[in-house]
Design an enzyme around this catalytic site. Structure first.
Site, PDB file in Angstrom:
ATOM      1  N   LYS A   6     -11.876  -0.990   6.902  1.00 50.10           N
ATOM      2  CA  LYS A   6     -10.765  -2.058   7.568  1.00 50.10           C
ATOM      3  C   LYS A   6     -11.133  -2.319   9.153  1.00 50.10           C
ATOM      4  CE  LYS A   6      -7.500  -1.516   4.001  1.00 50.10           C
ATOM      5  NZ  LYS A   6      -7.599  -2.817   3.290  1.00 50.10           N
TER       6      LYS A   6
ATOM      7  N   ASP B 225      -0.671   6.989   6.429  1.00 46.24           N
ATOM      8  CA  ASP B 225      -2.060   5.950   6.046  1.00 46.24           C
ATOM      9  C   ASP B 225      -2.098   5.226   7.253  1.00 46.24           C
ATOM     10  OD1 ASP B 225      -3.679   4.293   5.041  1.00 46.24           O
ATOM     11  OD2 ASP B 225      -2.461   3.854   3.335  1.00 46.24           O
TER      12      ASP B 225
ATOM     13  N   TRP C 249       0.814  -1.138   0.038  1.00 45.42           N
ATOM     14  CA  TRP C 249       0.089   0.096   0.183  1.00 45.42           C
ATOM     15  C   TRP C 249       0.966   1.320  -0.045  1.00 45.42           C
ATOM     16  CZ3 TRP C 249      -4.407  -0.184  -2.192  1.00 45.42           C
ATOM     17  CH2 TRP C 249      -5.219  -1.504  -1.821  1.00 45.42           C
TER      18      TRP C 249
END
Length: 364
Positions: free
Chosen positions: A195, A171, A102
């Site tokens: 999530k 993030d 990511w």
């Protein structure tokens, strides 16, 4: 159908208590006589909810007064572009600490808007976070970007990097609200909700106010933090239902011990799985260095290297028991258990029991 235990990486499990609240409020929100799904985003009903959820975020994370809380469409991927669009203008360059898939995607997106310096040497294996003495930070960077928990590879930061005054951007999509965080150490924190704190469609953004008013002229209004702050996250019709669900999940966290309670539970759940792996005499194998193993996403293999046939049998057997979405990401294979806040200790115990039984049956 027997009870299903969902270990999916995202969209992930929501607390069962929150589902009951949603059911009760779905068609008559706040005694308005209509659903939130058909309520105007300019109504006093929604504006009140919008502020209430901001207050919950501030309360849980102890957000300082000089930070703004935003709810934006586009999820985490949208913020991969929003970060450089809002921040890279100062010097035209940015540092990216790539520790997994990511953060690699975030760096790739940022290259569209300026120069990206990769702080760590490129690799196709993400199993550790090198000591900061080995980082190649650029003092001229507009910001330093990290991903605090890599959902795919199971690598989680156990420290806050020292960026020598350069704004640190994080993030936190897959570990936000799982433990206490010193927000003042960051310039920006962002997280896709699906999530650990809700469902897909919305990103939570917490931005220090001195980092506003720096967007590139080409920045779309929907990704412009300053434009959205000025309109209190109601620049246009926001993803209202996703924001509402996020709010109900955050309130659930408040009622269940806050971030201290979530942190204690996360440690218990992760320890159960990692201890089972360690005690399997190599039958199970966790590829990530012990000091950076994620408490949210636990990737593991059967054998080292992985035994594809046994892993398929493991996954098939798990599904028959209602242990679902355990297949590892397509980029890495193997098995992955995502054990976010909403996953209960009992569910993890059921997984561990299956792991132990599978080991006894197949170990030599």
């Amino acid at each position: 159908m027997s009870k299903v235990f969902n270990f999916g990486a995202g969209p992930a499990k929501l607390p069962e208590e929150v589902y009951e609240i949603i059911k009760n409020e779905l068609t008559n929100f706040e005694n308005s006589g209509i659903s939130l799904l058909e309520t105007s985003h300019r109504s006093s009903t929604y504006m009140k909810l919008n502020v209430e959820i901001q207050d919950v975020v501030r309360n849980l994370l102890d957000v300082p007064d000089n930070y703004k809380v935003l709810f934006l469409a586009g999820g985490g991927l949208g913020q991969f572009a929003a970060v450089p669009l809002n921040l890279i203008s100062r010097t035209g360059t940015a540092d990216y600490v790539v520790t997994g898939a990511w953060s690699a995607k975030a760096a790739k997106e940022a290259k569209k808007y300026g120069k990206v310096n990769l702080v760590l040497p490129p690799t196709d294996k993400y199993e550790d976070i090198p000591d900061q003495t080995k980082w190649n930070l650029d003092p001229n960077a507009s910001y330093v970007h990290i991903c605090t928990n890599e959902t795919i590879h199971g690598v989680e930061f156990d420290f806050i990097p020292d960026t020598k005054g350069v704004p640190l951007i994080a993030d936190m999509s897959s570990n936000i609200m799982s433990k206490k965080v010193d927000v003042s150490k960051f310039g920006v924190i962002y997280a896709g909700a699906q999530k650990n704190i809700g469902t897909s469609g919305v990103a939570l953004v917490i931005v220090r106010e001195d980092l506003l008013n720096q967007a590139l002229p080409t920045c779309p209004s929907l990704l412009d933090w300053t434009a959205n702050y000025k309109q209190n996250s109601i620049l246009n019709t926001p993803p209202m239902f996703a924001i509402y669900i996020m709010g109900r999940v955050l309130q659930w966290i408040q009622r269940n011990g806050g971030l201290e309670g979530m942190s204690q539970l996360a440690t218990k759940k992760a320890s159960l799985i990692y201890n089972t792996i360690e005690q399997s005499n190599g039958f199970y194998y966790a590829p990530v260095a012990k000091n950076v193993r994620s408490k949210m996403n636990v990737p593991f293999r059967i054998g080292c290297p992985g035994d594809d046939a046994l892993e398929k049998e493991f996954l098939k057997g798990a599904e028959t028991l209602g242990l679902i979405q355990l297949k590892g990401h397509r980029d890495v294979g193997g098995i992955r258990a995502s054990i976010y806040n909403a996953v209960t200790l009992e569910e993890v115990q059921a997984l561990v029991q299956y792991m132990e039984e599978f080991y006894k049956k197949h170990s030599k």
